[in-house]
Design an enzyme around this catalytic site. Structure first.
Site, PDB file in Angstrom:
ATOM      1  N   SER A 190      13.853  -4.902  -7.486  1.00 41.27           N
ATOM      2  CA  SER A 190      13.374  -5.918  -8.419  1.00 41.27           C
ATOM      3  C   SER A 190      13.924  -7.306  -8.117  1.00 41.27           C
ATOM      4  O   SER A 190      13.393  -8.301  -8.625  1.00 41.27           O
ATOM      5  CB  SER A 190      13.708  -5.527  -9.862  1.00 41.27           C
ATOM      6  OG  SER A 190      15.058  -5.145  -9.982  1.00 41.27           O
ATOM      7  N   ASP A 194      20.887  -9.030 -19.513  1.00 45.07           N
ATOM      8  CA  ASP A 194      20.577  -8.921 -18.092  1.00 45.07           C
ATOM      9  C   ASP A 194      21.329 -10.004 -17.325  1.00 45.07           C
ATOM     10  O   ASP A 194      20.993 -11.187 -17.393  1.00 45.07           O
ATOM     11  CB  ASP A 194      19.074  -9.070 -17.871  1.00 45.07           C
ATOM     12  CG  ASP A 194      18.668  -8.887 -16.408  1.00 45.07           C
ATOM     13  OD1 ASP A 194      19.565  -8.797 -15.555  1.00 45.07           O
ATOM     14  OD2 ASP A 194      17.453  -8.842 -16.131  1.00 45.07           O
ATOM     15  N   HIS A 230      19.388 -10.135 -12.787  1.00 41.29           N
ATOM     16  CA  HIS A 230      18.198 -10.833 -12.328  1.00 41.29           C
ATOM     17  C   HIS A 230      18.296 -12.309 -12.682  1.00 41.29           C
ATOM     18  O   HIS A 230      19.298 -12.758 -13.222  1.00 41.29           O
ATOM     19  CB  HIS A 230      16.959 -10.176 -12.932  1.00 41.29           C
ATOM     20  CG  HIS A 230      16.832  -8.743 -12.543  1.00 41.29           C
ATOM     21  ND1 HIS A 230      17.416  -7.725 -13.260  1.00 41.29           N
ATOM     22  CD2 HIS A 230      16.221  -8.167 -11.490  1.00 41.29           C
ATOM     23  CE1 HIS A 230      17.168  -6.567 -12.665  1.00 41.29           C
ATOM     24  NE2 HIS A 230      16.452  -6.808 -11.590  1.00 41.29           N
TER      25      HIS A 230
END
Length: 367
Positions: A125, A343, A346
């Site tokens: 990702s 998160d 990312h």
């Protein structure tokens, strides 16, 4: 598995398995013994003697390179402004190498030079993060050009028919094979059976690291099954398998090969001298280079050492250090999962991955 589920797994399991990474004594000792500077210099891209990957982040009012509201390709997990992030300073930082400037990204030039080409990101990702960034940058450069967006299982394809250009994202977080056996799912560290999907591509950008920090029970090497093993040693073996496959199967006169490098997560406030920090939560400014207290990244060392042994080394986009300084660039609680979901792996878009693409552009076309 959807991308949001992938993100959730990465954030949770990265925290759980941080101890696994740190347990690799061999890697840690080698990092401190060798350090960054003694790795062979061919893995760093020098423009007129300047190292593009060492520098600092500087505030620049001309940034970001695009408005996230005008880009229809950003997934919900990366669209921090739409998810309610109140600050915007993180959008305004430009990477400034010591002693030189990055070439300003020109998407119109890029689509013209890539006319008729196939570009493919292969990885997890974080590759998807960079792929979405590049689609936004190109759409902004040629806003009136017709585009198509297709999803075929693990393959995502952004195309601009006017330029006969395809920018693809192939989900493959380990690069080597994952097979189902009687004991369950097994990582086959010395096997690549799907590499045919990488053939016939003009530019390949590989990435693999974060999935190696997940909990994983079974590994296979040389036909022998192992119930758990040191994850960084498994990563090293797998990257060597990938490197051997690239050397044996890719025609470098036709295909340019890059490795994205290891993107840093921010799970330890001691790295920026805030030991009480809740990971990247409420971080709004980069770490000043002079105040960075982190250590070289174990994944970074493994990537460099494996690339260094290749017959035709992939060009490394050495993003680790510059991403280590950007504790402010993560979605944090603005990843769309609510305030309890954090998160720190990312990156918001617009944001740090735009610089990765600017570096790719500079390496490809810089003088």
């Amino acid at each position: 598995m959807g991308w949001r589920n992938v993100i959730v797994r990465i954030v949770i399991l990265l925290s759980v398995n941080l101890a696994v990474i740190n347990s690799s004594n061999e890697v840690d000792e080698e990092l401190h013994r060798v350090g960054r500077s003694r790795l062979r210099t061919r893995q760093r891209r020098l423009i007129n003697g300047c190292d593009l990957f060492r520098g600092n982040w500087v505030y620049d009012e001309s940034y970001p390179l695009y408005d996230s509201r005008s880009c229809p390709f950003i997934g919900s997990g990366f669209d921090c402004q739409r998810n309610g992030r109140p600050d915007q300073d993180y959008l305004k930082y430009r990477w400034q190498p010591h002693g030189c400037d990055l070439q300003r990204f020109d998407g119109k030039v890029l689509v013209e030079r890539w006319k008729g080409k196939k570009i493919m990101f292969v990885g997890d990702s974080l590759s998807f993060n960079q792929w979405e960034s590049l689609t936004c940058m190109l759409h902004t450069a040629v806003p009136h050009a017709r585009y198509t967006l297709e999803y075929r299982g693990t393959l995502s394809i952004f195309s601009i028919p006017e330029y006969e250009l395809s920018i693809m994202m192939l989900k493959n977080g380990f690069l080597v094979d994952v097979v189902t056996q009687q004991v369950g799912r097994v990582l086959r560290l010395d096997s690549i059976s799907t590499g045919s999907r990488w053939l016939g591509i003009d530019v390949l950008i590989f990435n693999s690291y974060h999935w190696w920090t997940h909990r994983w029970e079974y590994f296979e090497v040389g036909g022998r099954l192992f119930k758990d093993m040191d994850h960084m040693e498994a990563y090293r073996i797998a990257l060597k398998t990938w490197a051997k496959w690239i050397d044996s199967n890719i025609d470098h006169s036709r295909t340019q090969v890059f490795f994205q490098g290891v993107s840093a997560a921010h799970l330890n406030g001691s790295e920026w001298r805030q030991p009480r920090a809740r990971f990247c939560y409420r971080q709004t400014r980069p770490i000043d280079e002079s105040k960075f207290a982190g250590v070289p990244h174990p994944g970074e060392f493994i990537v460099k050492s494996v690339l260094d042994e290749m017959q035709n080394p992939a060009c490394l986009l050495d993003i680790t250090y510059l991403s280590q300084l950007r504790k402010d660039g993560h979605p944090s609680i603005y990843a769309g999962g609510g305030p309890k979901y954090l998160d720190c792996s990312h990156w918001c878009l617009a944001g740090v991955p735009d610089t990765w693409n600017q570096l790719l552009y500079t390496v490809l076309f810089g003088q």
